[in-house]
Design a protein around this motif. Structure first.
Motif, PDB file in Angstrom:
ATOM      1  N   LEU A   1       0.826  -1.207   0.000  1.00 47.01           N
ATOM      2  CA  LEU A   1       0.000   0.000   0.000  1.00 47.01           C
ATOM      3  C   LEU A   1       0.864   1.263   0.000  1.00 47.01           C
ATOM      4  CD1 LEU A   1      -2.705  -1.143   2.578  1.00 47.01           C
ATOM      5  CD2 LEU A   1      -3.059  -0.767   0.120  1.00 47.01           C
ATOM      6  N   LEU A   2       1.908   1.259   0.819  1.00 51.99           N
ATOM      7  CA  LEU A   2       2.801   2.419   0.879  1.00 51.99           C
ATOM      8  C   LEU A   2       3.528   2.621  -0.441  1.00 51.99           C
ATOM      9  CD1 LEU A   2       4.297   2.086   4.476  1.00 51.99           C
ATOM     10  CD2 LEU A   2       2.427   3.573   3.710  1.00 51.99           C
ATOM     11  N   ASN A   3       3.957   1.533  -1.066  1.00 52.99           N
ATOM     12  CA  ASN A   3       4.630   1.641  -2.365  1.00 52.99           C
ATOM     13  C   ASN A   3       3.729   2.328  -3.386  1.00 52.99           C
ATOM     14  OD1 ASN A   3       6.968   0.395  -1.459  1.00 52.99           O
ATOM     15  ND2 ASN A   3       6.389  -1.618  -2.223  1.00 52.99           N
ATOM     16  N   SER A   4       2.473   1.914  -3.457  1.00 57.19           N
ATOM     17  CA  SER A   4       1.570   2.501  -4.449  1.00 57.19           C
ATOM     18  C   SER A   4       1.237   3.953  -4.125  1.00 57.19           C
ATOM     19  CB  SER A   4       0.296   1.664  -4.596  1.00 57.19           C
ATOM     20  OG  SER A   4      -0.400   1.616  -3.382  1.00 57.19           O
ATOM     21  N   LEU A   5       1.059   4.257  -2.848  1.00 57.57           N
ATOM     22  CA  LEU A   5       0.773   5.642  -2.465  1.00 57.57           C
ATOM     23  C   LEU A   5       1.979   6.552  -2.682  1.00 57.57           C
ATOM     24  CD1 LEU A   5      -1.304   5.000   0.774  1.00 57.57           C
ATOM     25  CD2 LEU A   5      -2.136   6.094  -1.326  1.00 57.57           C
ATOM     26  N   GLU A   6       3.165   6.036  -2.440  1.00 55.45           N
ATOM     27  CA  GLU A   6       4.374   6.826  -2.672  1.00 55.45           C
ATOM     28  C   GLU A   6       4.559   7.075  -4.166  1.00 55.45           C
ATOM     29  OE1 GLU A   6       8.740   7.000  -0.720  1.00 55.45           O
ATOM     30  OE2 GLU A   6       8.197   5.052  -1.568  1.00 55.45           O
TER      31      GLU A   6
ATOM     32  N   ARG B   1       1.325  10.564  -2.943  1.00 57.47           N
ATOM     33  CA  ARG B   1       0.400  10.903  -1.863  1.00 57.47           C
ATOM     34  C   ARG B   1       0.995  10.743  -0.462  1.00 57.47           C
ATOM     35  NH1 ARG B   1      -4.687   8.389  -5.195  1.00 57.47           N
ATOM     36  NH2 ARG B   1      -4.869  10.215  -6.550  1.00 57.47           N
ATOM     37  N   ILE B   2       2.073   9.987  -0.369  1.00 52.71           N
ATOM     38  CA  ILE B   2       2.802   9.870   0.890  1.00 52.71           C
ATOM     39  C   ILE B   2       4.284   9.975   0.588  1.00 52.71           C
ATOM     40  CG2 ILE B   2       1.080   8.432   2.059  1.00 52.71           C
ATOM     41  CD1 ILE B   2       3.907   6.420   1.418  1.00 52.71           C
ATOM     42  N   GLN B   3       5.062  10.196   1.640  1.00 55.35           N
ATOM     43  CA  GLN B   3       6.514  10.149   1.495  1.00 55.35           C
ATOM     44  C   GLN B   3       7.085   9.369   2.660  1.00 55.35           C
ATOM     45  OE1 GLN B   3       7.772  14.197   1.293  1.00 55.35           O
ATOM     46  NE2 GLN B   3       7.360  14.611   3.434  1.00 55.35           N
ATOM     47  N   ARG B   4       8.194   8.710   2.407  1.00 52.13           N
ATOM     48  CA  ARG B   4       8.896   7.970   3.449  1.00 52.13           C
ATOM     49  C   ARG B   4      10.258   8.616   3.625  1.00 52.13           C
ATOM     50  NH1 ARG B   4       7.448   1.753   1.703  1.00 52.13           N
ATOM     51  NH2 ARG B   4       7.294   2.621  -0.377  1.00 52.13           N
ATOM     52  N   ASN B   5      10.597   8.909   4.882  1.00 50.61           N
ATOM     53  CA  ASN B   5      11.881   9.519   5.209  1.00 50.61           C
ATOM     54  C   ASN B   5      12.475   8.810   6.416  1.00 50.61           C
ATOM     55  OD1 ASN B   5      11.854  11.806   3.310  1.00 50.61           O
ATOM     56  ND2 ASN B   5      10.085  12.434   4.501  1.00 50.61           N
TER      57      ASN B   5
END
Length: 129
Positions: free
Chosen positions: A60-65, A69-73
């Protein structure tokens, strides 16, 4: 079976509406969880909050990134941790989708149950969780 059928119907209705925004119910739930928390979250927190597996959260995070729509830091205080947060586009899509989400819920629940019945249902469902 009644609970399963009701859930299945509601999920179908929501998925149909969310697809117009290139969202699935799972992606939508991640966005709402992040918005509700009011802060960046580690993936395991999101997974626990939504009661889904770590593998599902990762997808889910991969598709949203990928959709912006999201970012991972990296967590500045612990570079081994990843923090997930909404992007401005993530905040914007929530504003666009929320009325559609509420309308779908209202059409499928609110228009069929009185306010008292809605409160009773919410109370009973919370007991099951």
């Amino acid at each position: 079976m009644t609970l399963y059928k009701t859930n299945h119907h509601l999920v179908q209705q929501l998925e149909e509406q969310l697809a117009k925004f290139d969202l699935t119910l799972g992606r939508w739930c991640v966005l709402v969880a992040l918005k509700s928390s009011g802060r960046a979250m580690v993936p395991s927190e999101i997974s626990d909050d939504l009661a889904v597996t770590r593998a599902n959260i990762s997808n889910l995070l991969n598709s949203l990134e990928k959709a912006g729509r999201i970012q991972r830091n990296f967590d500045p205080s612990n570079r081994r941790r990843i923090l997930v947060s909404l992007t401005p586009e993530g905040h914007e899509i929530i504003l666009q989708v929320w009325p559609v989400y509420e309308q779908t819920i209202t059409q499928n629940v609110g228009n069929k149950l009185s306010r008292e019945e809605q409160n009773q249902l919410a109370t009973l469902l919370k007991k099951l969780v």
